[in-house]
Design a protein around this motif. Structure first.
Motif, PDB file in Angstrom:
ATOM      1  N   ILE A  17      -0.986   2.580   1.705  1.00 55.43           N
ATOM      2  CA  ILE A  17      -2.205   2.170   1.016  1.00 55.43           C
ATOM      3  C   ILE A  17      -2.068   0.684   0.721  1.00 55.43           C
ATOM      4  CG2 ILE A  17      -3.613   2.402  -1.058  1.00 55.43           C
ATOM      5  CD1 ILE A  17      -2.691   5.324  -1.212  1.00 55.43           C
ATOM      6  N   GLY A  18      -3.025  -0.101   1.167  1.00 52.42           N
ATOM      7  CA  GLY A  18      -3.004  -1.545   0.945  1.00 52.42           C
ATOM      8  C   GLY A  18      -3.032  -2.285   2.260  1.00 52.42           C
ATOM      9  N   GLY A  31      -9.076   5.497   6.244  1.00 56.15           N
ATOM     10  CA  GLY A  31      -9.996   5.525   5.114  1.00 56.15           C
ATOM     11  C   GLY A  31      -9.744   4.387   4.159  1.00 56.15           C
ATOM     12  N   LYS A  32     -10.387   4.472   2.999  1.00 51.92           N
ATOM     13  CA  LYS A  32     -10.235   3.471   1.944  1.00 51.92           C
ATOM     14  C   LYS A  32     -10.119   4.181   0.615  1.00 51.92           C
ATOM     15  CE  LYS A  32     -12.622  -0.165   4.312  1.00 51.92           C
ATOM     16  NZ  LYS A  32     -12.963  -1.521   4.119  1.00 51.92           N
ATOM     17  N   PRO A 138      -7.379  -0.357   2.106  1.00 48.17           N
ATOM     18  CA  PRO A 138      -7.294   0.504   3.283  1.00 48.17           C
ATOM     19  C   PRO A 138      -6.154   1.508   3.172  1.00 48.17           C
ATOM     20  CG  PRO A 138      -6.419  -1.667   3.782  1.00 48.17           C
ATOM     21  CD  PRO A 138      -6.974  -1.734   2.386  1.00 48.17           C
ATOM     22  N   VAL A 139      -6.384   2.677   3.752  1.00 44.91           N
ATOM     23  CA  VAL A 139      -5.340   3.692   3.908  1.00 44.91           C
ATOM     24  C   VAL A 139      -5.060   3.738   5.410  1.00 44.91           C
ATOM     25  CG1 VAL A 139      -4.706   6.112   3.602  1.00 44.91           C
ATOM     26  CG2 VAL A 139      -6.241   5.007   1.943  1.00 44.91           C
ATOM     27  N   GLN A 140      -3.779   3.578   5.767  1.00 45.35           N
ATOM     28  CA  GLN A 140      -3.422   3.463   7.174  1.00 45.35           C
ATOM     29  C   GLN A 140      -2.186   4.293   7.495  1.00 45.35           C
ATOM     30  OE1 GLN A 140      -2.693  -0.738   7.678  1.00 45.35           O
ATOM     31  NE2 GLN A 140      -4.411  -1.221   6.363  1.00 45.35           N
ATOM     32  N   VAL A 161      -3.499  11.125  11.363  1.00 43.08           N
ATOM     33  CA  VAL A 161      -4.813  10.500  11.536  1.00 43.08           C
ATOM     34  C   VAL A 161      -5.902  11.568  11.508  1.00 43.08           C
ATOM     35  CG1 VAL A 161      -6.284   9.237  13.161  1.00 43.08           C
ATOM     36  CG2 VAL A 161      -3.946   8.441  12.701  1.00 43.08           C
ATOM     37  N   SER A 162      -5.704  12.646  12.220  1.00 40.36           N
ATOM     38  CA  SER A 162      -6.695  13.721  12.270  1.00 40.36           C
ATOM     39  C   SER A 162      -6.953  14.300  10.879  1.00 40.36           C
ATOM     40  CB  SER A 162      -6.212  14.813  13.219  1.00 40.36           C
ATOM     41  OG  SER A 162      -7.049  15.942  13.151  1.00 40.36           O
ATOM     42  N   LYS A 163      -5.892  14.621  10.154  1.00 44.34           N
ATOM     43  CA  LYS A 163      -6.035  15.242   8.824  1.00 44.34           C
ATOM     44  C   LYS A 163      -6.570  14.257   7.796  1.00 44.34           C
ATOM     45  CE  LYS A 163      -4.342  19.306   9.829  1.00 44.34           C
ATOM     46  NZ  LYS A 163      -5.220  20.418  10.026  1.00 44.34           N
ATOM     47  N   LEU A 164      -6.051  13.032   7.790  1.00 47.18           N
ATOM     48  CA  LEU A 164      -6.446  12.065   6.766  1.00 47.18           C
ATOM     49  C   LEU A 164      -7.878  11.570   6.939  1.00 47.18           C
ATOM     50  CD1 LEU A 164      -3.121  10.087   6.327  1.00 47.18           C
ATOM     51  CD2 LEU A 164      -4.200  11.661   4.702  1.00 47.18           C
ATOM     52  N   ARG A 165      -8.375  11.550   8.152  1.00 48.90           N
ATOM     53  CA  ARG A 165      -9.769  11.137   8.341  1.00 48.90           C
ATOM     54  C   ARG A 165     -10.743  12.180   7.801  1.00 48.90           C
ATOM     55  NH1 ARG A 165      -9.509   7.893  14.083  1.00 48.90           N
ATOM     56  NH2 ARG A 165      -8.838   5.934  13.140  1.00 48.90           N
TER      57      ARG A 165
END
Length: 170
Positions: A17-18, A31-32, A138-140, A161-165
């Protein structure tokens, strides 16, 4: 000294995050997340709702040191950043204890929106000063840049990526 290579077990992939400083890591945005100021409805009824960042000076605050290592909070006014010193009635490095103190009416708190979302939904916390929040962070998912990313790393990144989106960070 630790050696780089096969024997090195340090994580080479993570969720961050950041903003990512210049690095050799590849970052995939998922995401954010917002920094929100909140308090229990009982606290706000008792002490009043701050209308401007400067109003925070007259409030007790719960300072989560993981998010606010110094005793001040940052806000936005147009393009300007405003720094406001806080009166920390409680300072804590444990997120659960910090949230509990805020939920139990000990003061205003600044947290990441995903941390407070369940409490907000249950009406145990209310957000204040939403129009003065700093830009969302941003969340990356990050991993080392390489032409030969292992199948395990690729599977981890793809799954994250799939789950967090699908997650609502707010």
């Amino acid at each position: 000294a630790r050696r780089e290579g096969r024997g090195d077990r340090r994580a080479r992939h993570a969720v961050r995050i950041g903003h990512l400083p210049d690095s050799s890591l590849v970052a995939v945005s998922v995401g954010k997340v917002r920094r929100v100021v909140c308090a229990s409805p009982e606290y706000l009824q008792r002490r009043g709702i701050p209308r401007t960042p400067a109003d925070i000076r007259g409030h007790a605050c719960v300072r989560h040191t993981g998010l606010a290592p110094r005793a001040d909070w940052h806000f936005r006014s147009g393009r300007r950043t405003i720094t406001v010193p806080i009166n920390a009635s409680i300072s804590c490095n444990d997120i659960n204890s910090s949230l509990d103190a805020c939920v139990n009416g000990r003061g205003l708190g600044m947290f990441l929106s995903y941390q407070t979302a369940p409490y907000k939904e249950a009406k145990r916390l209310r957000y204040v000063l939403e129009g003065c929040e700093t830009e969302p962070m941003p969340v990356q998912v990050v991993f080392p840049q390489s032409r030969l990313v292992s199948g395990k790393v690729r599977a981890f990144v793809d799954e994250c990526v799939s789950k967090l989106r699908q997650v609502q960070f707010d």
